[in-house]
Every structure is written in structure tokens, then in C-alpha cells.
Design an enzyme around this catalytic site. Structure first.
Site, PDB file in Angstrom:
ATOM      1  N   HIS A 296      -3.306   7.046   4.860  1.00 50.30           N
ATOM      2  CA  HIS A 296      -3.193   6.002   5.878  1.00 50.30           C
ATOM      3  C   HIS A 296      -2.957   4.647   5.210  1.00 50.30           C
ATOM      4  O   HIS A 296      -3.753   4.218   4.370  1.00 50.30           O
ATOM      5  CB  HIS A 296      -4.475   5.945   6.707  1.00 50.30           C
ATOM      6  CG  HIS A 296      -4.584   4.723   7.571  1.00 50.30           C
ATOM      7  ND1 HIS A 296      -3.640   4.419   8.525  1.00 50.30           N
ATOM      8  CD2 HIS A 296      -5.512   3.733   7.619  1.00 50.30           C
ATOM      9  CE1 HIS A 296      -3.981   3.291   9.123  1.00 50.30           C
ATOM     10  NE2 HIS A 296      -5.118   2.863   8.596  1.00 50.30           N
TER      11      HIS A 296
ATOM     12  N   HIS B  94       4.183  -1.890   2.984  1.00 51.38           N
ATOM     13  CA  HIS B  94       5.060  -3.022   2.693  1.00 51.38           C
ATOM     14  C   HIS B  94       6.098  -3.225   3.781  1.00 51.38           C
ATOM     15  O   HIS B  94       6.341  -4.353   4.219  1.00 51.38           O
ATOM     16  CB  HIS B  94       5.754  -2.796   1.348  1.00 51.38           C
ATOM     17  CG  HIS B  94       6.615  -3.935   0.907  1.00 51.38           C
ATOM     18  ND1 HIS B  94       7.963  -4.025   1.228  1.00 51.38           N
ATOM     19  CD2 HIS B  94       6.329  -5.050   0.188  1.00 51.38           C
ATOM     20  CE1 HIS B  94       8.460  -5.133   0.709  1.00 51.38           C
ATOM     21  NE2 HIS B  94       7.499  -5.770   0.078  1.00 51.38           N
TER      22      HIS B  94
END
Length: 435
Positions: A315, A344
Site C-alpha cells: 500500500h 510518486h
């Protein structure tokens, strides 16, 4: 033959036929992205903050591992985070649910009228009629569809929903199920100045996923994954664990999601408890024997999960979460890359995050027939829900990563905040008071 049939009835197969992760439509995708400049504008317009809070927020953003292309709710982009309406909340959720469901139905060739089981998990929004009712109404589903609406289950809710479907499959043979996992961020944006609450604004972003599942053996040939094992661990009986990740109001009455320093400890404990049950199910006998012999000899024993797992789908809750899981399991940067890149590119999308990680593995053509994937999720409660999947065929669909996979992993994931706003950490500015 009798015992084989009995075992299959007791543990029916759960196949993943398709999944679709959310990305905004082309018309408003650019306007929804949180770049360095737009993030700074959102932070700076909160008049409750002083220089100390600005420093904390910007430092958190720099260290978060989140890039320049994540998505934010429309009402926050428009500056209405303190006056969000129910209409704003429903518009946000509808866009995610219906875009991903349209994609699943279109790609799989399955009609909404064929769906037997519908599960929706959104922790922070529970309208009446329910979100499942909105889907049933939108797609004109049958009146005998089994609909379940899960709320308050946190970031690990997606695997709770999958496990619920798996349990229902034991009762209802040859069925089709849809799971929708997302979160309501717009009406839950924190506008106060408590640091433990401000963290959620820095990490959470818009996203979600819809999945199509079945226990029909006739659909096995078209499946992409097969659920092998699922283990759910809940340590909410412990007060520290229960309170480490909780929605409350701060001392000034601002509602938000509080993330305390006890979260890491709770996560580690829940994860260890979960692995005690899951590891014997997924590891080869010789690895379990090696571990037990090492313990018997008094050595520093550590289980090598790689003997039974090929890929680790973690996760993407934050850089610290990914680092800690990687350290505890002895994973390499190659193993952690999918989670880091999902964080990101899309940020922490709560319950939908695991599927962006899975999508990255598929887009990079890592998933081969027979590979075992371990999904690791942690969430409020406090819960740790993990499961393993077997890859049914070689997978290479670029899915939600289609337009950006060639740019990943980037050579440098440093956040531009450090360069553009590093001045705020200058101690010589300590005398400044922001009006």
C-alpha cells in the site's frame, strides 16, 4: 472425488477478471493536478497557519515521495475546501465510481445487468441512499443484486471488500461481483493548524479502482489473477492502535484525520500478527523448517518471504510506510519500486492505492503466469489485511499508466518544493509573523 468436490465447495475460486484505476478525463486532468505551485497556493491560503506550520507542511511535502502529477478534488482546487457541500462530495465520488465502472464493463464485455454482487467501500462518505444504490440506479442493475456499502474501514478497505466477496462466493456459485474502492477527500480537507491532522492533506490524493471478480470456473480462462489466501487482522481492542489513525475534531473544532506517532508501532504489530497466520499458508515446507530450526538453535531467525512470493504489492501510504515494510521484509529497491512509483505519480489514494501498484507491475511486464503476488494493506482500526494472488497469464496491459509508464522510474524523484521553497526553513526568518 467426493473429498476433492467437497474441498472445492468449501474453498471456491475467486478470479480477478479485470480492474480499472481512476484518472480524470482529458478535459479536466490538467486542472486537477497538484503541482508545486498549486500545492503552495492551497497551503498559503489557510489563514490559521503561522510560519512554524508552513515550515512543517512544506518539509512534509518535500519528504513525502509525492510528485507533481497527483490529483486533487475540484472543490479544493477551486478554494472551497472550508465550505464543501454534499453536491461537491457526490460529484467527486460519482466521477471516480462511474469512470472506473464504465472502463471495467467496456473492457470485459460484461453487462451491469449480469452483476450478482456489488460492494462499495468509501470510508468518509456515507450518504442516503447509499453509494451502492447510486450505482444500481445509474446502471439499472437487477433487483436481486446483493449490494453492500462499507464505510469507516480505512486504507485497507479494498481487501476487506475482496474478502467479503470471497466469503459470499462460498454461498453463491457461478456469480459475478464488482468491488469499488475509493475515498471522499473534498469534504474532509483539514483547515486547522494541528500538525497531526495536517499530514493527511499532504499525503492523500484523488483516486480509486473498480474490480470485476467471479467464482465461475467457466470464466477462469479469461481471468488475470486467482485469489490464493486472504488474512485479516484487527487490533482495535488496543487503545493506542485504535486512536493512532482516527477522524476527530481538533481543539478549535476543525474536523480532520489525525495521524499520531503511535501509527508506526501499531502497523508493525498488526503486520507481525498477520504474517504469523499468512506465512505458513504461502511458504514452502523447507523454509518453515529452516526457520523453526534456526529458532531452536537460538539464532536470529527471519522468514524469507521471497521463497513463496515473487512480487510485493505494498500500500503506497507514504514513503515511511514503504521504507518500514521493505526493511522488515528484507526487500530490495526493485521490490519497492512499484509502491514508490505509485506514490510518486498518484499519491496515497487510500483504499484504491494497491491497484495502482499492481497496474505498475503489469505495465512494466513483470507479471508472468504462475507468479505469486503478496498484497499488503494497513488502515485505520487498526487493521492489517493481506492476501496473495496467483497470476493466471502473462500480463502487459499499460492500463492507467499508459501515458506515463515510459517516464518511470524517473532518474530523480526529488520534490521541487525543496528548491522553490527551501527558504522557509531558514532560521534567520524566525522573527517573521504571518498576518
Amino acid at each position: 472425488i467426493f473429498f476433492v468436490i467437497a474441498k472445492r465447495k468449501k474453498n471456491p475460486c475467486c478470479y480477478m477478471l479485470n480492474y480499472e484505476c481512476y484518472v480524470p478525463s482529458g478535459d479536466d486532468e490538467t486542472g486537477r493536478k497538484l503541482t508545486t505551485e498549486s500545492s503552495a497556493r492551497i497551503v498559503l491560503r489557510n489563514r490559521n497557519l503561522g510560519l512554524e506550520q508552513y515550515r512543517f507542511l512544506l518539509q512534509t511535502m518535500v519528504n513525502s515521495g509525492i510528485g507533481e502529477e497527483t490529483y486533487c478534488p475540484k472543490n479544493v482546487i477551486a478554494g472551497r475546501e472550508q465550505i464543501s457541500s454534499l453536491a461537491d462530495a457526490l460529484e467527486e465520488i460519482d466521477d471516480i465510481m462511474f469512470r472506473t465502472l464504465d472502463g471495467v464493463f467496456s473492457r470485459s464485455g460484461v453487462s451491469p445487468s449480469e452483476i450478482d454482487i456489488l460492494v462499495v467501500n468509501v470510508s468518509l462518505l456515507s450518504p442516503a441512499p447509499s453509494l451502492t444504490a447510486r450505482i444500481v440506479n445509474r446502471y439499472r442493475m437487477r433487483d436481486d443484486v446483493k449490494a453492500f456499502n462499507l464505510s469507516g474501514m480505512g486504507c485497507s478497505a479494498s481487501l476487506v471488500a475482496v474478502d467479503l466477496v470471497h466469503q459470499l462466493f462460498k454461498i453463491y456459485p457461478r456469480r459475478l461481483a464488482v468491488v469499488v474502492s475509493t475515498e471522499s477527500l473534498g469534504p474532509n480537507w483539514y483547515s486547522g493548524k494541528n500538525k497531526s491532522f495536517m499530514l493527511s492533506n499532504c499525503l492523500f490524493r484523488s483516486g480509486g479502482c473498480s474490480m470485476l471478480l467471479s467464482n465461475d470456473p467457466g470464466r477462469a480462462a479469461g481471468a488475470i489473477l486467482k485469489l490464493k489466501h486472504s488474512v485479516r487482522t484487527h487490533i482495535g481492542a488496543n487503545d493506542e492502535a485504535y486512536e493512532c489513525c482516527i477522524q476527530v475534531e481538533d481543539g478549535e473544532g476543525y474536523r480532520g484525520f489525525c495521524l499520531t506517532k503511535k501509527l508506526t508501532k501499531a502497523a508493525a504489530y498488526a503486520f507481525a500478527k498477520n504474517l504469523k497466520v499468512l506465512a505458513p499458508k504461502i511458504l514452502p515446507v523447507w523454509e518453515i523448517l529452516r526457520y523453526l530450526l534456526s529458532l531452536r538453535r537460538g539464532g536470529a531467525a527471519a522468514i524469507n518471504l521471497k521463497t513463496g512470493v515473487k512480487h510485493f504489492c505494498i500500500h503506497p501510504g507514504g514513503r515511511a510506510v514503504i521504507d518500514e515494510v521493505g526493511k522488515n521484509l528484507g526487500l530490495t529497491e526493485y521490490d519497492l519500486e512499484p509502491a514508490r512509483m505509485a506514490l510518486h505519480r498518484f499519491g496515497n489514494t487510500s483504499a484504491g492505492g494497491l491497484w495502482y501498484v499492481l497496474g505498475y507491475m503489469e505495465a512494466k511486464e513483470r507479471l508472468k503466469k504462475g507468479d505469486i503476488i503478496l498484497m499488503i494493506s494497513l488502515g485505520a482500526g487498526f487493521k492489517c489485511n493481506n492476501c496473495t494472488w496467483e497470476v493466471m497469464r502473462d500480463l502487459s496491459d499499460p492500463n492507467v499508466w499508459r501515458r506515463c509508464i515510459d517516464r518511470y522510474p524517473p532518474a530523480d524523484i526529488a520534490n521541487p518544493f525543496a528548491e522553490n521553497y527551501g527558504w522557509i526553513n531558514d532560521e534567520r526568518l524566525s522573527f517573521v509573523r504571518i498576518e
